[in-house]
Each structure stands twice: as C-alpha cells, then as structure tokens.
Design an enzyme around this catalytic site. Structure first.
Site, PDB file in Angstrom:
ATOM      1  N   ARG A  39     -10.321 -11.288   1.999  1.00 13.90           N
ATOM      2  CA  ARG A  39     -11.356 -12.264   1.309  1.00 13.90           C
ATOM      3  C   ARG A  39     -10.711 -13.681   1.191  1.00 13.90           C
ATOM      4  NH1 ARG A  39     -11.869  -8.973  -3.956  1.00 13.90           N
ATOM      5  NH2 ARG A  39     -11.318  -7.386  -2.364  1.00 13.90           N
TER       6      ARG A  39
ATOM      7  N   LYS B 258       0.783  -1.025   0.076  1.00 13.74           N
ATOM      8  CA  LYS B 258      -0.164  -0.135  -0.154  1.00 13.74           C
ATOM      9  C   LYS B 258       0.707   1.216   0.119  1.00 13.74           C
ATOM     10  CE  LYS B 258      -3.949  -1.696   2.655  1.00 13.74           C
ATOM     11  NZ  LYS B 258      -5.109  -1.587   1.760  1.00 13.74           N
TER      12      LYS B 258
END
Ligand code: BES
Ligand code: MN
Ligand code: ZN
Length: 487
Positions: free
Chosen positions: A340, A266
């Site tokens: 996820r 990120k």
C-alpha cells in the site's frame, strides 16, 4: 505458443477432435470437405456408438478417446462442449492442451453453428493451458504443438482468433514476469522486460524513474520500501496513447519483486511464494501492451512502482513516517504492509499529475483476500456502482472472478494516526477492506472514479485447473483487457 490455424479443408487428419454436446450425441460437421468429411461420416457412426455405450454426457472439457488403429484418422477425441458458452469452449481448449498425441497435432471439427466466441474460448483455453514456465534445458514432454480448426468460413472467425491471441500473449507475459525467481527479478530487470516488450508495438512509450529521480520528485513510499534492498526501486510508466482516444485510464499495479515482510519479517511458510508479489504490476503492464496490440481507442497508462522489501541496515522501520508523492504522510508500524505504501505514491501521482478519467489499482495486497473469498476470487472495491459492476462483468466474461466488497464509512477511523495523515497498518477491521480504505485516501479528486482489485489469492494456482496451470495465473490481464475494450 502453439500454432492455431482456421482451415476450411483440412488435409491428412491423424487425430480428429469431435465436439460432444450434453445430449450425448457427437455433433455432425457437415461442412468439412475432402478427406476429412468422408472419414467423418463413418467416424460419426463409431463415435455415436461409443457415446451410447459410455455415456460421455458432454461435460465441458471431458475427453473420451476412440482409437482407430491403421485407419484415418487413427484417433478420434470426443470432447464435451457443455452448454457451448465461451467459458465452456475455454475448458474445451484447455482439455485439448493436455492431451498427448504422437505428432503433436490435432484437427478440431467445429460444430456448424459455432459462433466466433467458440473460437475465442477454444483458442484462449489452448494457449493459456499450454503455457509452461521452465528454467531448464531439458525438453518438456511432447504435447500439442499444432491445432487446425476446421470451420466452414474461416474469415468469420479470424477476429475472434486474433483477440484470443493478444489476450493469451499478454497473460503469458504477466505469468512469465510473475513466475520468474526474485534472484533474477529485481526492479531494474522488470523495467527492462517492459521496455523490451513495448518496443514491439507502435504507440507505446516507457519512462523509468531511478532512485535519484524518485527522491527528487518525492516518491517517499517507493523509496522507503525499496531502501532495504541492494537492488534499488523503480517506477515504470508505460502508456498507450492512440490519436482517437476519448478517455484516459490509469492502472496502478503493486510491484514488490520480493516481499520478506522487511523488519516485520514474515514466517517461513508465508514468505515462500513472495516472488509473486509483483503480480499486480505484471497485470497492468501486460494489459497496456495488450491494449496497444488491439489498438483499442482508449488512452491507457500503467504505473508499476517496483521495490524489493528486504531486511537490512538500510531497511525502513516499524514506526517510521513516510512522506508520499504529493505530500501526504503515512505512519507505518508494520513493514509487511509495504504494498500500500508504494501504491499510495502511484495513486497520488496519477491523481495529481495524470488526472485520468478512471483509476484502477491492482495488487497482491493482503492475505485476507483468500480468507474472505477463497483462492480463485479477487476482492473488488469501488464507491461507484456502475464502475464496480462493469469491471466485475468484464472479469466474469473473461473467465476471471471478482467479488465486490464494501468500503464501510465507520471503518475509516481505523486509519487515524496520532502523528501522520494516515495509519497504514490498522489492526482492527477486515484486512483487505482496510487496505482498500487506506488506498482511497490517495485518490484525490478521482475518489469515486477509482476501482481497486485485491488479487492476492487468484494471482497464483496450486494446481493445473482448466486454463490455469500451476504457478502464476496472470490474473487481471483478461479482466482489464475486456473492460478496456468496452470503454
Ligand atoms: N504481499 C502480502 C500479501 C499477500 C499474502 C499476498 C499472501 C499474497 C499471498 C502483503 O504485503 C502483506 O504482507 N500484507 C499483510 C498486511 C498486514 C501486515 C496489514 C497481510 O496480509 O498480512
Ligand atoms: Mn507484505
Ligand atoms: Zn506484499
């Protein structure tokens, strides 16, 4: 937590709180007797005069102060009740948590016609807005510590106060877990906190799987995401199993104790707050603890797949194929779509091994949640209308917000992979929606008894706002507890 007491005859009132209705008139509290009532008549007249002169308006949580030096009570706070719904009383309580009183104590004269929901809202507002997370030995400034609520019949309100206490304690626990810096908060630490909290209640059991056992049972998503960290992943299974339960609900919460994005790292700004990436796990374990404290007649299991998504020589790579619990495979081209992957293991385990009646996932899953709905609203997904509506209604009643989003059939093809069962990081379609579609693939037979909450946005507040304080909000605990109480 500050002390809240229901009292019929309060004594020695120094700071008196009078509720103000939108008509502009201070409500009269006729049933408070003793010292308080004798002062109250003269005080009411003064309050009415002040209200007439200033035009308070009765907005929920608006505070006007009436100083009465050298008299008793020495200070009257005129606080708006709005229309008097539970949410208004929460705002009222939150406002009280922020007033400064020299001795830290307040007496609230409830209107004679206030129902139990007023006490519930008032208490939740007080306990949630007075929450602080501080890692320092310096004292916080003197705020309210002790609140007396003057009511005609305390017994009528005790149950509402008890429900508020459980809800607030559970929410504060979730906030504590979420606010904790990730230097402390590794998967093992989180599991230890759950174990310690669960010991306080009968009927709660905790199982923690360590990496060796996760490998033996095939939890490939949790192991892949946790592989880059020196602090190994865990799967916490916390269950509340009352003897009279008719239904079983499994809650799966994303527990990334820090999300760097992994090899798909990120940028600086996006990483700053990623210690909050276990807010879903915090919400589900706290809800189960709350269910046990309330002794709700429903079996509830929280699954918290915990991992730290780090960058290292042992981290998983873009393009890796991961084999999940139960055997389904995911092609993962972006290691920042890690939540996820751990949830897929949790959902598959729930569907295969636990086979509950209802299945819920809760996760700080996508930045797209805030793009679609702004900072205070979670995205809610379900294929079943009644279930979606029941959870959204519970959220609204509890003072949290969830907005239903679609699961369009024609986006499902975005999940196609050339080499695996599913592709985990589609670049087309709406981010929060495709993440939900991906998760649905792991729900097996529970596909239409599943609800997913993407609460990336409301899990954190940038400022103090009614019952929220800057930092972790504990989003989901209140919604889940309300909803569980209806089953
Ligand atoms: N933890 C983030 C999502 C997030 C973002 C939570 C901002 C709270 C605030 C999640 O793991 C993530 O990185 N999601 C990606 C998904 C993408 C790579 C498909 C995102 O939302 O950009
Ligand atoms: Mn990520
Ligand atoms: Zn994440």
């Amino acid at each position: 937590m500050l002390a809240i007491r229901l009292v019929e005859h309060p004594d020695a009132v120094d700071t008196l709180v009078l509720p103000v209705r939108p008509t502009g008139a201070a409500t009269e509290q006729t049933r408070v007797t003793g010292t308080a009532v004798q002062v109250a008549q003269e005080v009411t007249a003064e309050a009415e005069a002040l209200l007439a002169a200033t035009g308070h308006g009765g907005t929920a949580g608006l505070v006007h102060e009436l100083p009465r030096p050298l008299r008793t009570p020495s200070r009257v706070l005129l606080v708006g009740t709005g229309a008097g719904g539970e949410a208004d009383w929460r705002a009222f309580g939150a406002a009280l948590a922020r007033v400064r009183v020299p001795d830290g104590s307040l007496t609230v004269a409830l209107p004679a016609d206030a129902g139990p929901e007023a006490v519930r809202g008032l208490a939740e507002g007080l306990w949630l807005a007075s929450y602080r997370f501080r890692m320092t030995d310096r004292d916080d400034d003197a705020t309210v510590r002790d609140v007396v609520v003057a009511v005609p019949e305390p017994a009528r309100y005790e149950a509402a106060l008890a429900a508020a206490r459980v809800t607030a304690r559970a929410t504060r626990f979730a906030r504590d877990l979420t606010n904790m810096p990730s230097s402390v908060k590794c998967p093992e630490w989180f599991a230890d906190q759950v174990r310690a909290a669960a010991r306080e209640y009968d009927g709660l059991t905790v199982t923690v799987r360590e990496p060796e056992q996760l490998a033996a049972e095939g939890f490939g998503g949790i192991l892949a995401v946790g592989g880059g960290s020196a602090r190994g992943p865990r799967l916490v299974e916390l269950s509340w199993q009352p003897p009279d339960a008719r239904r079983h609900v499994v809650l799966v919460g994303k527990g990334i104790t820090f999300d760097t994005g992994g090899i798909s790292i990120k940028p600086r700004e996006a990483m700053k707050l990623m210690r909050k990436d276990m807010g879903g796990a915090a919400a589900v374990v706290s809800a189960v603890i709350g269910a046990a404290a309330l002794r709700l007649p429903v079996r509830v299991t929280a699954l918290a797949p915990l991992a730290e998504n780090m960058v290292s020589g042992s981290a998983f790579r873009p393009g890796d194929v991961i084999r999940h619990y139960g055997g389904m495979t995911s092609e993962s081209t972006n290691s920042d779509a890690e939540g996820r992957l751990v949830l897929a293991d949790g959902l598959a385990y729930a569907a295969h091994r636990l086979a509950p009646d209802l299945l819920v996932s809760v996760a700080t899953l996508t930045g797209a949640n805030a793009v679609a709905l702004g900072k205070r609203t979670a995205a809610l997904y379900s294929d079943r209308d009644e279930l979606a509506e029941a959870v959204a209604a519970a959220a609204a009643a509890a003072g949290e917000r969830a907005w239903r989003m679609p699961l369009p059939a024609d986006y499902v093809e975005y999940l196609n992979s050339d080499i695996a069962d599913v592709f985990s990081a589609p670049e087309r379609g709406a981010g929060s929606v495709t993440a939900a579609l991906y998760l649905r693939e792991f729900t097996g037979k529970l596909r239409d008894r599943w609800v997913h909450l993407d609460m990336s946005a409301p899990s954190w507040s940038d400022s103090d706002d009614a019952e929220l304080v800057k930092g972790a909000t504990g989003w989901g605990v209140r919604t889940l507890l309300r909803w569980l109480a209806t089953l």
